[in-house]
Design a protein around this motif. Structure first.
Motif, mmCIF file in Angstrom:
data_model
loop_
_atom_site.group_PDB
_atom_site.id
_atom_site.type_symbol
_atom_site.label_atom_id
_atom_site.label_comp_id
_atom_site.label_asym_id
_atom_site.label_seq_id
_atom_site.Cartn_x
_atom_site.Cartn_y
_atom_site.Cartn_z
ATOM 1 N N VAL A 184 -2.765 8.104 -5.138
ATOM 2 C CA VAL A 184 -1.991 7.389 -4.127
ATOM 3 C C VAL A 184 -2.951 6.815 -3.098
ATOM 4 C CG1 VAL A 184 0.063 8.807 -4.427
ATOM 5 C CG2 VAL A 184 -1.684 9.507 -2.787
ATOM 6 N N VAL A 185 -2.421 5.969 -2.244
ATOM 7 C CA VAL A 185 -3.238 5.334 -1.214
ATOM 8 C C VAL A 185 -3.693 6.366 -0.193
ATOM 9 C CG1 VAL A 185 -3.117 3.761 0.755
ATOM 10 C CG2 VAL A 185 -2.268 3.032 -1.466
ATOM 11 N N ASP A 186 -4.951 6.301 0.175
ATOM 12 C CA ASP A 186 -5.511 7.185 1.192
ATOM 13 C C ASP A 186 -5.128 6.632 2.569
ATOM 14 O OD1 ASP A 186 -7.019 8.704 2.927
ATOM 15 O OD2 ASP A 186 -8.782 8.758 1.632
ATOM 16 N N ILE A 187 -4.115 7.227 3.169
ATOM 17 C CA ILE A 187 -3.599 6.731 4.447
ATOM 18 C C ILE A 187 -4.639 6.855 5.548
ATOM 19 C CG2 ILE A 187 -1.852 7.120 6.245
ATOM 20 C CD1 ILE A 187 0.135 7.788 4.082
ATOM 21 N N ALA A 188 -5.472 7.912 5.473
ATOM 22 C CA ALA A 188 -6.497 8.114 6.507
ATOM 23 C C ALA A 188 -7.460 6.933 6.564
ATOM 24 C CB ALA A 188 -7.257 9.410 6.250
ATOM 25 N N LYS A 189 -7.831 6.379 5.398
ATOM 26 C CA LYS A 189 -8.715 5.210 5.373
ATOM 27 C C LYS A 189 -8.046 3.994 6.003
ATOM 28 C CE LYS A 189 -11.552 6.365 1.313
ATOM 29 N NZ LYS A 189 -11.930 5.940 -0.060
ATOM 30 N N LEU A 190 -6.758 3.823 5.679
ATOM 31 C CA LEU A 190 -6.023 2.716 6.278
ATOM 32 C C LEU A 190 -5.957 2.856 7.795
ATOM 33 C CD1 LEU A 190 -2.953 2.175 3.899
ATOM 34 C CD2 LEU A 190 -4.701 0.495 4.452
ATOM 35 N N GLU A 243 0.815 -1.224 0.000
ATOM 36 C CA GLU A 243 0.000 0.000 0.000
ATOM 37 C C GLU A 243 0.848 1.273 0.000
ATOM 38 O OE1 GLU A 243 -2.946 -2.819 0.187
ATOM 39 O OE2 GLU A 243 -1.219 -2.736 1.539
ATOM 40 N N LEU A 244 1.861 1.346 0.882
ATOM 41 C CA LEU A 244 2.635 2.585 1.024
ATOM 42 C C LEU A 244 3.845 2.643 0.101
ATOM 43 C CD1 LEU A 244 2.500 2.983 4.921
ATOM 44 C CD2 LEU A 244 0.954 3.925 3.180
ATOM 45 N N GLY A 250 4.906 6.598 5.590
ATOM 46 C CA GLY A 250 4.122 6.571 4.350
ATOM 47 C C GLY A 250 3.717 7.954 3.900
ATOM 48 N N SER A 251 3.316 8.799 4.838
ATOM 49 C CA SER A 251 2.920 10.165 4.502
ATOM 50 C C SER A 251 4.094 10.959 3.953
ATOM 51 C CB SER A 251 2.348 10.852 5.750
ATOM 52 O OG SER A 251 1.995 12.186 5.474
ATOM 53 N N SER A 252 5.262 10.806 4.578
ATOM 54 C CA SER A 252 6.461 11.500 4.102
ATOM 55 C C SER A 252 6.860 11.024 2.714
ATOM 56 C CB SER A 252 7.610 11.287 5.085
ATOM 57 O OG SER A 252 8.792 11.885 4.630
ATOM 58 N N LEU A 253 6.726 9.719 2.467
ATOM 59 C CA LEU A 253 7.074 9.165 1.154
ATOM 60 C C LEU A 253 6.139 9.698 0.076
ATOM 61 C CD1 LEU A 253 8.821 7.211 -0.472
ATOM 62 C CD2 LEU A 253 7.269 5.359 0.202
ATOM 63 N N GLN A 254 4.862 9.853 0.419
ATOM 64 C CA GLN A 254 3.896 10.374 -0.557
ATOM 65 C C GLN A 254 4.147 11.840 -0.895
ATOM 66 O OE1 GLN A 254 -0.160 9.685 0.588
ATOM 67 N NE2 GLN A 254 -0.058 7.473 0.295
ATOM 68 N N THR A 255 4.544 12.619 0.089
ATOM 69 C CA THR A 255 4.661 14.069 -0.124
ATOM 70 C C THR A 255 6.056 14.509 -0.569
ATOM 71 O OG1 THR A 255 5.114 14.341 2.257
ATOM 72 C CG2 THR A 255 2.838 14.616 1.520
ATOM 73 N N THR A 256 7.107 13.830 -0.104
ATOM 74 C CA THR A 256 8.474 14.290 -0.411
ATOM 75 C C THR A 256 9.324 13.245 -1.118
ATOM 76 O OG1 THR A 256 9.402 13.574 1.721
ATOM 77 C CG2 THR A 256 8.391 15.758 1.648
ATOM 78 N N GLY A 257 8.776 12.023 -1.336
ATOM 79 C CA GLY A 257 9.582 10.965 -1.941
ATOM 80 C C GLY A 257 10.634 10.478 -0.965
ATOM 81 N N TYR A 259 -6.654 11.166 -4.722
ATOM 82 C CA TYR A 259 -5.856 12.064 -5.542
ATOM 83 C C TYR A 259 -4.941 12.898 -4.668
ATOM 84 C CZ TYR A 259 -4.528 15.809 -8.726
ATOM 85 O OH TYR A 259 -3.811 16.717 -9.464
ATOM 86 N N ASN A 260 -3.663 12.974 -5.047
ATOM 87 C CA ASN A 260 -2.680 13.799 -4.344
ATOM 88 C C ASN A 260 -2.334 14.974 -5.244
ATOM 89 O OD1 ASN A 260 -0.436 14.972 -3.157
ATOM 90 N ND2 ASN A 260 0.389 13.002 -2.425
#
Length: 494
Positions: free
Chosen positions: A219-225, A57-58, A122-129, A211-212
């Motif tokens: 991308v995966v919606d981390i809040a749902k997870l 997922e992440l 996971g959040s950091s990877l989605q926003t900053t790689g 959508y990001n």
């Protein structure tokens, strides 16, 4: 014998003859097994849920995922310190129970904290790689798992010592067998319960995508997870802590023989890593057998961190479905162990039985690869059942062989050395599995081929283990190893 026949202070047992202490009954043996059942559930959360979420997922790199999770194995030498602490320094009046409970509080709590670090990673990877911040969170996760491993050692090592304390030579093997079986039952029960808790359509497939704005894709919606998985990491660890209390409450007070015995020499938690390696390479036969066990352990456990992601990425399974992959494996292992002692070992012998288990495991890895190419979930579940059966046969055969390959005077030392080295080998296996998957993803565009590389390496490892097994000579070991190990232990005392 009633509890009131024993002094409430365990220290006072030193004045009670061993003959007058009550013998542990079958019901108490199964009650102690509840602790191991809890450990089975915890292993499912770390190696059955977190690894899947991180890799699939992440999209965390498999090597980083496996490396972080493996940290709890690499701190296993801490067992030495915690074992010695529980020997020498009673806590709240008990040598074992208090350590078990405090450790259980810590490792169940840390498991939830580890999950929260996973969300930050996971959040950091989605926003900053893969930025400095993301690698920083990966480092924090590794440290968190190291803390988890320390807490696990603080609890499980005194618990293992308690098993020795409450038994005599003639009933110890029965208790160990029951407790180990309960570990596998815990994995199966944990898989069933966790899959039910995770069975929600909003965290399956495309329902997880969001959508990001900073990226061109979804991308995966981390809040749902988080909304689904966080409760699981609250409920299941709470159950595990309750099992720990139920398993050990009153047992040490009533049954412990610790202070009535002069010493417990060569127990697993008293063996340092340096001593373990010297004992396991004391002469040619100890070196051959250690090499066999090392290759065997790595080959069995390489898939620990990548099996659930395999189900998700290749078969399109939801998190709840990949959690259930542990069920056929656990059931197969239990059947394999219980049947091997009655059917295979008496007829084929230890080496031949272990060889059959290794070859069967290699075949099962081939079936797992085939299931990926055919995208057949039924074949995957059947392959895992075969793998579980093979693992059970290997465990029973190799353990019986190991007990033959030492003298009674050094059995505790040798088994203790093997226990510590096996924990380190499992950590190495987890990292190696992630590294091979990482390499496969770089080489092959197809996920099936990438994952197949891991299972193929495991199959080859099993065949290498068979070749090493045939070099093991029981007679030579019994003639030479006793003297070699004794000389090492004498140098330790100098």
């Amino acid at each position: 014998m009633a509890t009131s026949d024993v002094s409430p202070n365990p220290e006072s047992n030193s004045s009670i003859p061993l003959e007058s202490l009550p013998r542990i009954n079958l019901l108490t043996m199964f009650r102690l097994g509840l602790f191991q059942m809890g450990l089975g559930i915890m292993s499912l959360l770390t190696l059955g849920v977190l690894n899947r979420v991180m890799i699939d997922e992440l999209k965390v790199l498999p090597l980083i995922t496996a490396g972080a999770i493996a940290m709890h194995q690499f701190v296993s030498p801490a067992r030495i310190w915690f074992g010695q602490m529980s020997d020498a320094k009673p806590l709240l009046g008990y040598h074992r129970t208090s350590y078990v409970w405090i450790g259980a509080i810590l490792f169940t709590t840390i498991s939830f904290l580890a999950l929260q670090v996973v969300w930050q990673l996971g959040s950091s990877l989605q926003t900053t790689g893969w930025s400095f911040q993301t690698y920083g969170w990966a480092g924090v996760l590794a440290l968190t798992f190291a803390g988890y491993g320390f807490a696990l050692s603080a609890s499980s090592t005194p618990f293992t010592a308690l098993l020795v304390d409450v038994t005599d030579e003639d009933n110890r093997s029965k208790l160990i067998g029951i407790v180990w079986s309960m570990l596998m039952i815990g994995i199966v029960i944990g898989a069933v319960v966790s899959s039910k808790l995770l069975e929600r359509p909003e965290i399956c497939g495309t329902a997880l995508l969001a959508y990001n704005p900073s990226q061109t894709n979804k991308v995966v919606d981390i809040a749902k997870l988080q909304s689904t998985i966080n409760p699981v990491f609250l409920i299941m660890p709470a159950i595990v802590f309750g099992l720990s209390l139920l398993a050990t409450f009153g047992v040490e007070k009533k049954y412990s023989r610790y202070t009535s015995r002069s010493s417990l020499v060569g127990r697993e938690d008293q063996i340092t890593l340096g001593t373990a390696l010297r004992v396991l390479t004391a002469n040619r036969q100890t070196g051959v057998f250690f090499s066999f066990l090392l290759v065997l352990t790595i080959s069995i456990f390489m898939q620990d961190a990548i099996l659930e992601p395999y189900g998700g990425e290749v078969f399109g399974m939801c998190i709840s479905q990949t959690t259930r992959l542990n069920i056929p494996f656990g059931i197969g292992t239990l059947i394999g162990i219980s049947s091997t002692g009655f059917l295979l070992l008496p007829r084929l012998g230890k080496k031949q039985t272990t060889k059959i288990g290794c070859i069967s495991a290699a075949v099962s890895f081939g079936l797992i690869i085939m299931s990926g190419f055919s995208a057949n979930p039924g074949l995957l579940m059947g392959s895992l059942l075969v793998f579980g059966l093979s693992s059970g046969v290997i465990t029973a055969g190799a353990t019986s062989l190991m007990l033959d390959l030492t003298a009674a005077e050094t059995a505790g030392t040798f088994i203790g050395a093997w226990g510590l080295s096996q924990a380190m080998a499992r950590g190495l296996a987890t990292i190696l599995g992630g590294a091979v998957l990482n390499l496969g993803k770089m080489i092959f565009p197809s996920p099936v081929l990438a994952y197949s590389m891991v299972f193929a390496v495991q199959a080859i490892g099993m065949l290498v283990a068979v070749s090493l097994l045939w070099r093991v000579n029981v007679q030579e070991f019994q003639m030479n190893a006793k003297t070699a190990i004794a000389s090492i232990l004498e140098r330790e005392l100098d």
